[in-house]
Design an enzyme around this catalytic site. Structure first.
Site, PDB file in Angstrom:
ATOM      1  N   ASN A 209       1.024  -1.176   0.018  1.00 13.68           N
ATOM      2  CA  ASN A 209      -0.047   0.008   0.022  1.00 13.68           C
ATOM      3  C   ASN A 209       0.843   1.351  -0.130  1.00 13.68           C
ATOM      4  OD1 ASN A 209       0.585   0.952   2.921  1.00 13.68           O
ATOM      5  ND2 ASN A 209      -0.409  -1.168   3.120  1.00 13.68           N
ATOM      6  N   LYS A 288       7.396 -17.259 -11.215  1.00 11.38           N
ATOM      7  CA  LYS A 288       6.637 -15.992 -11.710  1.00 11.38           C
ATOM      8  C   LYS A 288       5.621 -16.574 -12.426  1.00 11.38           C
ATOM      9  CE  LYS A 288       6.999 -11.941 -14.378  1.00 11.38           C
ATOM     10  NZ  LYS A 288       7.829 -11.181 -15.454  1.00 11.38           N
ATOM     11  N   PRO A 306      -3.166 -11.656  10.789  1.00  8.25           N
ATOM     12  CA  PRO A 306      -3.504 -11.410  12.051  1.00  8.25           C
ATOM     13  C   PRO A 306      -3.560 -10.043  12.308  1.00  8.25           C
ATOM     14  CG  PRO A 306      -1.186 -12.395  11.818  1.00  8.25           C
ATOM     15  CD  PRO A 306      -1.661 -12.305  10.293  1.00  8.25           C
ATOM     16  N   ASP A 307      -4.358  -9.663  13.221  1.00  7.78           N
ATOM     17  CA  ASP A 307      -4.553  -8.348  13.702  1.00  7.78           C
ATOM     18  C   ASP A 307      -3.627  -7.814  14.772  1.00  7.78           C
ATOM     19  OD1 ASP A 307      -5.216  -5.653  14.566  1.00  7.78           O
ATOM     20  OD2 ASP A 307      -7.116  -5.771  13.716  1.00  7.78           O
ATOM     21  N   ILE A 308      -2.427  -7.257  14.529  1.00  8.05           N
ATOM     22  CA  ILE A 308      -1.268  -7.347  15.419  1.00  8.05           C
ATOM     23  C   ILE A 308      -1.816  -6.456  16.504  1.00  8.05           C
ATOM     24  CG2 ILE A 308       1.112  -6.484  15.742  1.00  8.05           C
ATOM     25  CD1 ILE A 308       1.350  -6.610  12.709  1.00  8.05           C
ATOM     26  N   PHE A 324      -3.755   3.686  14.980  1.00 12.19           N
ATOM     27  CA  PHE A 324      -3.868   4.385  13.870  1.00 12.19           C
ATOM     28  C   PHE A 324      -5.187   4.060  13.221  1.00 12.19           C
ATOM     29  CE2 PHE A 324      -0.802   8.198  13.472  1.00 12.19           C
ATOM     30  CZ  PHE A 324      -0.241   7.855  14.690  1.00 12.19           C
ATOM     31  N   LYS A 342     -11.013  -2.578  18.484  1.00 18.25           N
ATOM     32  CA  LYS A 342      -9.567  -2.919  18.800  1.00 18.25           C
ATOM     33  C   LYS A 342      -9.427  -2.925  20.372  1.00 18.25           C
ATOM     34  CE  LYS A 342      -8.090  -2.520  14.342  1.00 18.25           C
ATOM     35  NZ  LYS A 342      -7.143  -3.216  13.464  1.00 18.25           N
TER      36      LYS A 342
HETATM   37  O1  C5P Z   1      -8.347  -2.354  11.034  1.00 13.06           O
HETATM   38  P1  C5P Z   1      -7.261  -1.588  10.283  1.00 13.06           P
HETATM   39  O2  C5P Z   1      -6.293  -1.812   9.572  1.00 13.06           O
HETATM   40  O3  C5P Z   1      -8.041   0.087   9.732  1.00 13.06           O
HETATM   41  O4  C5P Z   1      -6.661  -0.814  11.880  1.00 13.06           O
HETATM   42  C1  C5P Z   1      -5.473   0.096  11.903  1.00 13.06           C
HETATM   43  C2  C5P Z   1      -4.829  -0.084  13.063  1.00 13.06           C
HETATM   44  O5  C5P Z   1      -4.601  -1.370  13.195  1.00 13.06           O
HETATM   45  C3  C5P Z   1      -3.415   0.359  12.866  1.00 13.06           C
HETATM   46  O6  C5P Z   1      -3.078   0.822  14.257  1.00 13.06           O
HETATM   47  C4  C5P Z   1      -2.646  -0.777  12.385  1.00 13.06           C
HETATM   48  O7  C5P Z   1      -1.232  -0.657  12.680  1.00 13.06           O
HETATM   49  C5  C5P Z   1      -3.189  -1.940  13.089  1.00 13.06           C
HETATM   50  N1  C5P Z   1      -3.360  -3.088  12.401  1.00 13.06           N
HETATM   51  C6  C5P Z   1      -2.684  -3.959  13.108  1.00 13.06           C
HETATM   52  N2  C5P Z   1      -2.567  -5.162  12.326  1.00 13.06           N
HETATM   53  C7  C5P Z   1      -3.416  -5.552  11.108  1.00 13.06           C
HETATM   54  C8  C5P Z   1      -4.056  -4.605  10.831  1.00 13.06           C
HETATM   55  C9  C5P Z   1      -4.288  -3.258  11.458  1.00 13.06           C
HETATM   56  O8  C5P Z   1      -1.779  -3.938  13.891  1.00 13.06           O
HETATM   57  N3  C5P Z   1      -3.365  -6.757  10.714  1.00 13.06           N
END
Ligand code: C5P
Length: 400
Positions: A209, A288, A306-308, A324, A342
């Protein structure tokens, strides 16, 4: 301007590293500082007062008998408006004089007569640095409350390799800027994620991105300047590591997750700035993907990353978590909803297309009390404001 309104006395003593002080002077003046240069006789053998006058924009002083000062007391007058005196380079001899309070020339006299902080940037041969007398003298300077910056290690002008090189001008500059910042995060261990992630599809392609990493890197710099120990986990970006920050580079969301989890137990404040990819390709091709005439585009399947941030916030005893949110509209509604989803105490919302890659940003803070918009500002100034806002909210903070 990092040093707007600051008055500095820059003292040069004898050493080949004097050439670095020319560049340092330029950096300091460009950052808004007034720089008054004073040089020892030996320093003038390495660089001329003419050069230093041209770069600082002020007459250079070398003698305590200089009659240009009205009351003929340059050793008092030159430091009275100063916010700090910086000795760069500081020779072995000058450090020995400082440690013993000797004053037999203008620079040593004005240092002994100072009423402002003193920063010393040693520069010498490695044997001179390791000499027990030098080590004793440097320990004495520290005990006297003097800030010692460096030295660096590496190749030396004499051809030897080791400790004793003067820090590079950019590092001295960063240390001076940091010196003036209030230590609102002193003792805090801060972990920051920054930049985009890169999710491979095949050996040459992937999904990423437009995040540049600038906001996360600016926050890392501001947190370090505020006295925190900062570890930065960065996706693929082309930015220099802020001074005093430890950095780990990763590519994918999974690698970022693993790196965060490996260090989270030693973290007091976690700031998730990275724009982490939500999905990755289920199968990464090991060759490729080729296009062939008349063939449809290859189908791509995705699996969620995974959502960190949410994973860290869900730990049994999480650090103070800051998220953020880069939205493309309706920030007011989406920001607070995301903060709750979150489960973080503070979420900083911005509009992605208006900030990605830019040098300035406009954000809204969402916390348990409500939302607070902050005025548009360059990312460095904004990072300082955000560090203040975070310092006020961290439980047990002296600045709450
Ligand atoms: O859900 P979204 O991507 O909009 O959330 C943004 C926030 O969550 C940011 O702080 C981003 O660094 C964190 N994030 C994360 N892991 C992910 C997706 C988002 O830590 N897989």
């Amino acid at each position: 301007m990092d040093l707007a309104g600051k008055h500095l006395v820059l003292g040069l003593t004898g050493g080949i590293a004097c050439y670095k002080s020319a560049e340092l002077t330029r950096m300091l003046t460009q950052a808004g500082a007034t720089v008054q240069v004073a040089m020892t006789e030996a320093a003038t053998q390495f660089i001329t007062p003419v050069t230093m006058q041209a770069l600082s924009g002020h007459p250079v002083y070398t003698s305590q008998w200089d009659a240009r000062i009205d009351n003929n007391m340059p050793h008092i007058d030159l430091s009275r408006r100063a916010d700090a005196i910086v000795i760069a380079p500081a020779s072995t001899d000058f450090i020995a004089k400082l440690a013993n309070g000797l004053c037999d020339d203008l620079l040593s006299t004005l240092v002994v007569a100072r009423d402002c902080p003193l920063l010393v940037v040693p520069a010498m041969n490695r044997q001179m640095w390791q000499n027990p007398a030098t080590q004793r003298n440097v320990a004495q300077l520290r005990a006297d409350g003097i800030t010692v910056l460096g030295p660096d290690a590496g190749p030396q002008a004499c051809g030897e390799i080791g400790d004793g090189r003067m820090l590079e001008p950019a590092a001295v500059y960063e240390a001076i800027v940091a010196f003036f910042q209030p230590k609102k995060l002193a003792g805090q261990r801060v972990l920051i994620t920054a930049g985009p992630t890169f999710e491979p599809i095949d050996p040459v392609r992937g999904i990423t991105n437009r995040s540049s990493g600038k906001m996360g890197f600016a926050l890392a710099r501001a947190a370090a300047q505020a006295g925190a120990r900062v570890h930065l986990i960065a996706g693929p970006v082309s930015l220099a590591t802020p001074w005093g920050v430890s950095r780990e580079d990763v590519q994918t969301a999974q690698q970022m997750y693993d790196a965060v989890m490996a260090t989270i137990a030693d973290t007091d404040i976690f700031i998730a700035v990275a724009a982490v990819a939500d999905w990755r390709a289920t199968q990464v091709s090991d060759h490729k993907l080729k296009k062939a005439a008349g063939q449809p585009a290859p189908p791509l399947d995705f699996v969620e990353n995974p959502d960190i941030l949410a994973s860290v916030a869900a730990l049994p005893s999480p650090p103070y978590c800051v998220g953020f949110a880069a939205e493309s509209g309706e920030l007011g509604v989406n920001g607070e909803a995301k903060r709750r989803r979150k489960n973080v105490p503070l979420l900083i919302g911005n509009l992605g297309p208006k900030t990605f890659g830019k040098d300035d940003n406009e954000v809204v803070l969402f916390d348990t009390i409500g939302s607070t918009p902050l005025p548009r500002a360059d990312k460095q100034s904004l990072a300082r404001t955000l560090v203040d806002e975070i310092a006020q909210r961290v439980p047990g903070s002296l600045f709450a």
